[in-house]
Design a protein around this motif. Structure first.
Motif, mmCIF file in Angstrom:
data_model
loop_
_atom_site.group_PDB
_atom_site.id
_atom_site.type_symbol
_atom_site.label_atom_id
_atom_site.label_comp_id
_atom_site.label_asym_id
_atom_site.label_seq_id
_atom_site.Cartn_x
_atom_site.Cartn_y
_atom_site.Cartn_z
ATOM 1 N N LEU A 27 0.827 -1.210 0.000
ATOM 2 C CA LEU A 27 0.000 0.000 0.000
ATOM 3 C C LEU A 27 0.863 1.263 0.000
ATOM 4 C CD1 LEU A 27 -2.776 -0.919 2.622
ATOM 5 C CD2 LEU A 27 -2.857 -1.177 0.141
ATOM 6 N N GLU A 30 -0.439 8.992 -0.592
ATOM 7 C CA GLU A 30 0.177 10.255 -1.018
ATOM 8 C C GLU A 30 0.372 11.178 0.174
ATOM 9 O OE1 GLU A 30 -2.162 11.812 -4.286
ATOM 10 O OE2 GLU A 30 -2.084 9.822 -5.247
ATOM 11 N N GLN A 31 -0.560 11.124 1.115
ATOM 12 C CA GLN A 31 -0.451 12.034 2.261
ATOM 13 C C GLN A 31 0.704 11.652 3.177
ATOM 14 O OE1 GLN A 31 -4.685 11.604 2.999
ATOM 15 N NE2 GLN A 31 -4.902 13.821 2.891
ATOM 16 N N ASN A 46 0.806 -7.444 8.227
ATOM 17 C CA ASN A 46 -0.288 -7.474 9.204
ATOM 18 C C ASN A 46 -1.493 -8.215 8.647
ATOM 19 O OD1 ASN A 46 -0.560 -5.328 7.328
ATOM 20 N ND2 ASN A 46 -2.069 -4.325 8.638
ATOM 21 N N MET A 47 -1.593 -8.306 7.312
ATOM 22 C CA MET A 47 -2.697 -9.024 6.691
ATOM 23 C C MET A 47 -2.339 -10.468 6.343
ATOM 24 S SD MET A 47 -4.322 -6.065 4.309
ATOM 25 C CE MET A 47 -4.980 -4.548 5.041
ATOM 26 N N HIS A 266 -0.041 5.713 14.681
ATOM 27 C CA HIS A 266 -1.278 6.484 14.540
ATOM 28 C C HIS A 266 -1.461 6.939 13.097
ATOM 29 C CE1 HIS A 266 -4.189 9.782 15.153
ATOM 30 N NE2 HIS A 266 -4.530 9.139 16.255
ATOM 31 N N PHE A 269 -2.636 3.990 10.969
ATOM 32 C CA PHE A 269 -4.079 3.763 11.184
ATOM 33 C C PHE A 269 -4.893 4.820 10.431
ATOM 34 C CE2 PHE A 269 -5.374 0.888 14.850
ATOM 35 C CZ PHE A 269 -4.158 0.249 15.009
ATOM 36 N N GLU A 270 -4.480 6.081 10.592
ATOM 37 C CA GLU A 270 -5.274 7.205 10.121
ATOM 38 C C GLU A 270 -5.279 7.318 8.605
ATOM 39 O OE1 GLU A 270 -5.364 11.414 12.098
ATOM 40 O OE2 GLU A 270 -3.704 11.378 10.680
ATOM 41 N N LEU A 272 -3.424 5.022 6.117
ATOM 42 C CA LEU A 272 -3.519 3.781 5.343
ATOM 43 C C LEU A 272 -4.766 2.998 5.710
ATOM 44 C CD1 LEU A 272 0.108 2.287 5.242
ATOM 45 C CD2 LEU A 272 -1.116 3.451 3.410
ATOM 46 N N LYS A 273 -5.401 3.352 6.829
ATOM 47 C CA LYS A 273 -6.622 2.666 7.284
ATOM 48 C C LYS A 273 -6.367 1.190 7.560
ATOM 49 C CE LYS A 273 -8.971 6.452 6.504
ATOM 50 N NZ LYS A 273 -9.241 7.339 7.655
ATOM 51 N N ILE A 274 -5.188 0.900 8.114
ATOM 52 C CA ILE A 274 -4.905 -0.476 8.494
ATOM 53 C C ILE A 274 -4.433 -0.540 9.944
ATOM 54 C CG2 ILE A 274 -4.389 -1.286 6.145
ATOM 55 C CD1 ILE A 274 -1.412 -1.108 6.856
ATOM 56 N N VAL A 275 -4.596 -1.735 10.523
ATOM 57 C CA VAL A 275 -4.238 -1.983 11.923
ATOM 58 C C VAL A 275 -2.857 -2.620 11.966
ATOM 59 C CG1 VAL A 275 -4.842 -3.353 13.960
ATOM 60 C CG2 VAL A 275 -6.655 -2.253 12.601
ATOM 61 N N GLY A 306 0.034 -7.184 12.791
ATOM 62 C CA GLY A 306 -1.072 -6.340 13.231
ATOM 63 C C GLY A 306 -1.762 -6.868 14.477
ATOM 64 N N LYS B 273 -7.721 -6.562 9.956
ATOM 65 C CA LYS B 273 -6.627 -5.615 10.227
ATOM 66 C C LYS B 273 -6.802 -4.323 9.446
ATOM 67 C CE LYS B 273 -4.546 -8.811 12.683
ATOM 68 N NZ LYS B 273 -4.713 -8.769 14.149
ATOM 69 N N VAL B 275 -9.048 -0.398 9.316
ATOM 70 C CA VAL B 275 -9.773 0.622 10.074
ATOM 71 C C VAL B 275 -11.035 0.999 9.296
ATOM 72 C CG1 VAL B 275 -9.657 3.020 10.884
ATOM 73 C CG2 VAL B 275 -7.653 1.516 11.116
#
Lengths: 315, 315
Positions: A27, A30-31, A46-47, A266, A269-270, A272-275, A306, B273, B275
């Motif tokens: 994954l 850009e941010q 983690n997956m 953090h 999580f924020e 990539l939206k992954i744990v 994860g 895994k 969010v």
């Protein structure tokens, strides 16, 4: 395997692992790239099955057993991810598994291991008690002991994550792997060496558990004594098989505070939206902490796992 | 577009959206399948740009503007994901964007919208104040008002998530979409109707905001009055464009308690895994709450977004 894995061993591990493991996604955000000042490619172990790269090494090691060893089974001691990885791998191959776990291990982890059909032996939570009980189990069952990281088949298996990452990205300038006992890092180093030799490999280590950093600096293995970090997957010491590989191939081991690791976790999580667990986020943390080293580069990060307590996130 | 999107409109939207949006992954978990008693395929719009499916509709709508409209720009009012989606889409296409946001909207969301170069107009947080300010902005700028969901181009854009899901899976017996204002659900229904007509579509709605359920049951649009749910993306009322599409094509709208939705959200974090926000987890919640309806089926779930406050996770 009795010697450091070579190119053919890594390809062999890749052919085995791909039959059983998830090919985990790579994954990008850009941010996060804007914040980091470089192009980051996150390899999402983690997956992976059981939520961590450990499954790769375990399934590769079990596939190397001969018929006699398959009947007698495998044994290890682990409080965490490797116990589950070995138990699931053994179940998939129809091999008996004997797992020594400290009695203090979370019930959810014991349940997972038992759910894969492994036999659990509860020990006192000290290293000595765990090893003594493991010796007893191995003597009684004649099972093959599989070390969680100080084992060449395990190392070759862990290296397959990097092989996939190299296949799925354009030329990477740098790959970053976390380092605890050094199994994942050793596999990463060997895969990069044989399949993308221009790529540098950095290791990320918590400042509160910097035994690998000191070991490479001083050319001798320091045991990990009273580590103090939230990166609970990176508490172990280098082994006599991982140390020489790391010594030979690693570009640099960089340590980082838990404070930065929590910020990195953090951000993952924020954005990539992954744990991910703290031990995975340590890779992004060293990029955030050393922007000048990575500016403008293509950087692959191995997100090792994860498995984190969602009721105790560290922010 | 002045009429319900047809097959060609959906294909056209797909051709546009794929140039700008992420093709989000479809994930599965053997462990969640075991718990649910069916085979689930999670379409991860939490990993879409701006963290939600809303980007698809916004970029499609902006691509339909003629040259004159492009110069004058677009306008909308939104406190959340659609504001960001329209602002980013406008930036990508070089179109001015005017966004009315309630002054109570989180600063982080205002910053994100401003970061995409949109002009923000702060209103009092009532619906009336928002609409009055929007009217004023549209009058002054001659910008094109783009409604967050009651708009056929938006609906066609949202439908592209389902088109990708259908392409990336074997035959699905059922697809489940959340329903708030009905833009995502309408797009899901149309894509399933044209590209996988044997697939049934269910809608998932929080019991504390069940206006869509009641509207379809009684064949008239009930406004969403004082909704009480943690699913903050599903608080709005159906519109005169979404209601007829839903009425015509939906198989069933199923409501579920927030308690089950929180359990589903936790399970998604723990096992996949990833969010997700509560408004996405409501899809898995209706499967967990009604196992007999889904037993043994292949079920696609649209995970609508992942924009959740990580400091206030609901467990």
């Amino acid at each position: 395997m009795l010697r450091e894995p070579n190119k053919a061993d890594l390809i062999n591990a890749y052919e085995i692992v791909k039959q059983y493991a998830h090919r985990t996604p790579v994954l990008s955000s850009e941010q996060i790239n804007e914040i980091a000042g470089c192009k980051l490619f996150f390899k999402c172990e983690n997956m992976q099955k059981v939520g961590a790269f450990k499954f790769r090494g375990a399934i590769n090691a079990i596939n190397q057993l001969d018929d006699e060893a398959v009947k007698k089974g495998v044994a290890t001691h682990s409080s965490g991810n490797f116990a589950q990885a070995l138990a699931l791998s053994a179940k998939m191959k129809g091999v008996p598994a004997h797992i020594v776990m400290p009695r203090t291990a979370p019930q959810i982890k014991k349940n997972a291991v038992a759910g894969y059909g492994a036999k659990i032996y509860e020990s006192e939570p000290t290293q000595e008690a765990r090893e003594a009980l493991l010796d007893k189990v191995v003597t009684e069952t004649s099972a093959t002991f599989i070390h969680p990281y100080n084992d060449y088949d395990i190392i070759a298996g862990q290296g397959t994550a990097t092989l996939e990452l190299i296949e799925d990205t354009d030329k990477l300038d740098i790959i970053i792997s976390p380092v605890g006992g050094g199994g994942l890092l050793s596999g990463t180093l060997l895969s990069a060496h044989y399949f993308s030799p221009e790529t540098k490999v950095f290791a990320a280590e918590p400042a509160g558990a910097d035994d690998a950093f000191r070991s490479i600096r001083d050319d001798k293995i320091y045991p990990s004594v009273k580590p103090n970090t939230i990166c609970d997957g990176l508490l172990t010491s280098l082994g006599d098989k991982t140390f020489p590989i790391i010594k030979k191939y690693v570009n640099e081991i960089i340590t980082v505070s838990d404070e930065v690791t929590i910020k990195a976790m953090h951000l993952i999580f924020e954005r990539l939206k992954i744990v991910v667990e703290p031990s995975a986020a340590v890779t992004l943390a060293i990029v955030m902490d050393n922007p000048e080293k990575f500016a403008g580069k293509n950087v692959g990060l191995i997100l090792s796992g994860g498995n984190v307590d969602l009721n105790k996130l560290p922010w």
